[in-house]
Design an enzyme around this catalytic site. Sequence first.
Site, short mmCIF file in Angstrom:
data_model
loop_
_atom_site.label_atom_id
_atom_site.label_comp_id
_atom_site.label_asym_id
_atom_site.label_seq_id
_atom_site.Cartn_x
_atom_site.Cartn_y
_atom_site.Cartn_z
CD GLU A 107 -3.25 -0.19 1.99
OE1 GLU A 107 -3.87 0.81 1.54
OE2 GLU A 107 -3.49 -0.69 3.08
CG ASP A 108 -1.13 4.80 -1.23
OD1 ASP A 108 -1.76 4.03 -0.45
OD2 ASP A 108 -1.70 5.66 -1.92
CG ASP A 111 -5.77 7.97 6.45
OD1 ASP A 111 -5.20 8.61 7.34
OD2 ASP A 111 -6.79 8.40 5.88
CB THR A 112 -9.36 4.77 8.16
OG1 THR A 112 -9.47 4.02 6.95
CG2 THR A 112 -9.72 6.22 7.92
CB THR A 115 -7.51 0.28 1.97
OG1 THR A 115 -8.19 1.51 1.75
CG2 THR A 115 -7.14 -0.37 0.64
CG PHE A 161 -4.07 14.84 2.02
CD1 PHE A 161 -4.93 13.79 2.35
CD2 PHE A 161 -3.77 15.05 0.68
CE1 PHE A 161 -5.47 12.96 1.37
CE2 PHE A 161 -4.30 14.23 -0.32
CZ PHE A 161 -5.15 13.19 0.03
NE ARG A 174 -3.08 8.79 -9.07
CZ ARG A 174 -3.68 8.31 -7.99
NH1 ARG A 174 -2.97 7.83 -6.99
NH2 ARG A 174 -4.99 8.29 -7.90
P1 IMP Z 1 -7.38 3.88 4.45
O1 IMP Z 1 -8.27 2.83 3.88
O2 IMP Z 1 -8.15 4.96 5.19
O3 IMP Z 1 -6.23 3.34 5.27
O4 IMP Z 1 -6.81 4.71 3.26
C1 IMP Z 1 -5.93 4.22 2.41
C2 IMP Z 1 -5.96 5.00 1.11
O5 IMP Z 1 -6.38 6.36 1.27
C3 IMP Z 1 -4.56 5.07 0.60
O6 IMP Z 1 -4.27 3.92 -0.15
C4 IMP Z 1 -4.55 6.35 -0.18
O7 IMP Z 1 -4.93 6.11 -1.51
C5 IMP Z 1 -5.58 7.23 0.50
N1 IMP Z 1 -4.91 8.19 1.40
C6 IMP Z 1 -4.89 8.20 2.75
N2 IMP Z 1 -4.17 9.22 3.25
C7 IMP Z 1 -3.67 9.87 2.16
C8 IMP Z 1 -2.80 11.01 2.01
O8 IMP Z 1 -2.30 11.63 2.96
N3 IMP Z 1 -2.54 11.35 0.72
C9 IMP Z 1 -3.03 10.70 -0.37
N4 IMP Z 1 -3.83 9.64 -0.27
C10 IMP Z 1 -4.15 9.21 0.99
#
Ligand code: IMP
Length: 185
Positions: A107-108, A111-112, A115, A161, A174
């Site tokens: 993953e990149d 965050d939460t 995903t 962010f 990107r």
């Molecule tokens: P999660 O499911 O909330 O953990 O979010 C994961 C996805 O949200 C990442 O794969 C990103 O594509 C996007 N995301 C979360 N934080 C950022 C950020 O700071 N910049 C850009 N994309 C983000």
Amino acid sequence: MNGMINITKPAVFISESEIQTRVQKIATEIKSFYTNFNLENDQSLVVVGVLKGAAIFTSDLIRNINLPIQLEFVRLASYGDGTKSGVLSAPDLSLPNLRNRHILIVEDIVDTGKTAVFLKQYLQDQFEPKTLKLASLLNKPSKRQTEVEPDFVGFEIEDKFVIGYGLDWAEKYRELSYLGIIEEF
Ligand code: IMP
């Protein structure tokens, strides 16, 4: 806080050379983990990159791991055009049969964690992998809404962010080879 976003040229948060140095270090950690499993004589490591954000990190990472790798991608999106976590939309999870393999999700950013939780559960149920691990370029633990933690992390960051090196804001930035910050005000 009304969604107004400053989109002047993003300031450097983590430079290209810092990223490349860290990518090599994580690749070494990953290689030493999988060395226990004798992958060369068994089957290749399956790397599942999460599009689009992890495309660039994944391609740099696999060229540094130095093990035989099968590269796959899935597409999952949890952000729309904004900077707030949303709902997973229109996933494309078409993968070949990966039953009983060693799978590394890339993953990149976690965050939460929604995903990661979703994809780990999906791959576990679908393929019962021998091992299932998660590598993430970035980790934002302050935003976590789930129990998940990446096994291999590039950089732990605060609640900012970030864009560049594959990560976008509304499909922009990107292509930057560094990580920058978008200031929201
Ligand atoms: P999660 O499911 O909330 O953990 O979010 C994961 C996805 O949200 C990442 O794969 C990103 O594509 C996007 N995301 C979360 N934080 C950022 C950020 O700071 N910049 C850009 N994309 C983000």
